[in-house]
Design an enzyme around this catalytic site. Structure first.
Site, mmCIF file in Angstrom:
data_model
loop_
_atom_site.group_PDB
_atom_site.id
_atom_site.type_symbol
_atom_site.label_atom_id
_atom_site.label_comp_id
_atom_site.label_asym_id
_atom_site.label_seq_id
_atom_site.Cartn_x
_atom_site.Cartn_y
_atom_site.Cartn_z
ATOM 1 N N THR A 102 -59.325 85.399 149.995
ATOM 2 C CA THR A 102 -59.735 86.129 151.184
ATOM 3 C C THR A 102 -59.793 85.143 152.340
ATOM 4 O O THR A 102 -60.656 84.276 152.382
ATOM 5 C CB THR A 102 -61.118 86.774 150.979
ATOM 6 O OG1 THR A 102 -61.085 87.598 149.819
ATOM 7 C CG2 THR A 102 -61.516 87.614 152.184
ATOM 8 N N LYS A 178 -59.811 94.015 151.933
ATOM 9 C CA LYS A 178 -60.756 93.096 151.298
ATOM 10 C C LYS A 178 -61.885 92.744 152.263
ATOM 11 O O LYS A 178 -63.031 92.541 151.842
ATOM 12 C CB LYS A 178 -60.027 91.827 150.846
ATOM 13 C CG LYS A 178 -60.924 90.848 150.077
ATOM 14 C CD LYS A 178 -61.428 91.427 148.762
ATOM 15 C CE LYS A 178 -62.424 90.504 148.064
ATOM 16 N NZ LYS A 178 -61.838 89.213 147.653
ATOM 17 N N LYS A 250 -68.375 82.331 154.334
ATOM 18 C CA LYS A 250 -66.997 82.455 154.815
ATOM 19 C C LYS A 250 -66.610 83.922 155.014
ATOM 20 O O LYS A 250 -66.095 84.304 156.080
ATOM 21 C CB LYS A 250 -66.033 81.800 153.829
ATOM 22 C CG LYS A 250 -64.549 82.098 154.102
ATOM 23 C CD LYS A 250 -63.658 81.492 153.049
ATOM 24 C CE LYS A 250 -63.737 82.160 151.699
ATOM 25 N NZ LYS A 250 -63.018 83.459 151.643
#
Length: 308
Positions: A102, A178, A250
């Site tokens: 991702t 995602k 993140k």
């Protein structure tokens, strides 16, 4: 079709970490796998699992039908393909790069454009499920790529995914979905931590509370999964690391940037991001993401700050 595809399908797995190694092991049950990692310890584990390893990412990728990348972020993606590792120059025309990480839509679309100039397709295929499910081929994989590229990546995708969802034919569509997935996961983890910390502060039995919550309308996958792991924080060092806390630092950052790009307010996601950032500031970045409860529960927060 590359030369190796005339015989047995060959996939290079670059990055043999918590997810990369079980994926490589799973793929090696049917395909020829070339493995590489910058850590000698991870290379040793891969060899113990019967995977052929190489001294550089370039060597591992040379002549492969597909290169599976399990990188941490967009900077690593750039470095592996076009930076110091420079894997892209080793890829034959017709090969595919399968990105399982991702990293957000921006880095992926830029990378796809550069690979296309070399006759190589990028399959945007971020996944969810954790190391155990990776080793069992039981991952959720969401894919954005042209159909022709997906078909060339099928030997890899079909071995790894129990649920394979093609969300669009554009590179970046997988990252977009995602991102939405991680928005929910991050919020659910933060909410689970907040609920269990409140239950404890009110004097409720933690395990009984969790059992009751997961049996009713308040239940969720993250409450059941991370909730059990959060309770381990009260008994000692906490749960073993299955998903690092800084992964959600993140990913929630990616969520925030994506929302700003489309001028959409995501206040609940922003609040959840703050909890993960606080956990990182407390020195919990390498701990399991369930340790975010230490940010909220007074006794756990005090212990974490003392350790830090």
């Amino acid at each position: 079709m590359t030369e190796s595809a005339q015989g047995r399908y060959t996939v290079a797995v670059l990055g043999l970490g918590a997810m990369g190694l079980p994926m490589a092991t799973r793929l090696a049950s049917r395909l020829t796998v070339h493995g590489f990692d910058i850590s000698e310890d991870r290379l040793s584990l891969a060899r113990d699992a019967g995977i052929e390893t190489f001294g550089s990412a370039q060597e591992a990728a040379r002549g492969a039908d597909a290169v599976l990348l399990a990188v941490r972020n967009g900077a690593q993606l750039e470095d592996v393909l076009f930076g110091e590792a420079d894997v892209a120059r080793e890829l034959a025309r017709g090969a595919v790069v399968i990105l399982t990480s991702t990293v957000g839509t921006g880095p992926v679309t830029a990378t796809a454009e550069r690979l296309a100039e070399l006759g190589v397709d990028l399959v945007d295929a971020p996944l969810s499920g954790g190391p155990v499910r990776a080793g069992n081929g039981d991952l959720l994989v969401v894919v954005g790529a042209p159909e022709s590229a997906i078909e060339r990546a099928r030997p890899v995708l079909d071995l790894l995914a129990s649920t394979l969802t093609v969300v669009g034919d554009r590179v970046g569509d997988g990252q977009a979905l995602k991102t939405v997935n991680q928005l929910l996961c991050g919020i659910h983890i933060a909410a689970a931590a907040e609920a269990l910390a409140l239950a404890d502060a009110m004097g409720l039995d933690r395990a009984r509370t969790l059992d009751a919550l997961t049996a009713g309308a308040a239940g969720s996958f993250m409450l059941g999964d991370r909730g059990r792991r959060m309770l381990e924080a009260y008994d000692g060092e906490g749960a073993p690391v299955l998903s690092r806390l800084d992964i959600f630092v993140k990913d929630m950052g990616i969520v925030g940037r994506a929302a700003r790009d489309v001028a959409l307010a995501t206040p609940v996601a922003a609040a959840a991001e703050q909890l993960f950032l606080l956990g990182q500031a407390m020195g919990l970045e390498a701990a399991d993401d369930s340790s975010v409860i230490r940010v909220l529960a007074p006794e756990l927060r005090s212990a974490a700050l003392a350790e830090g």
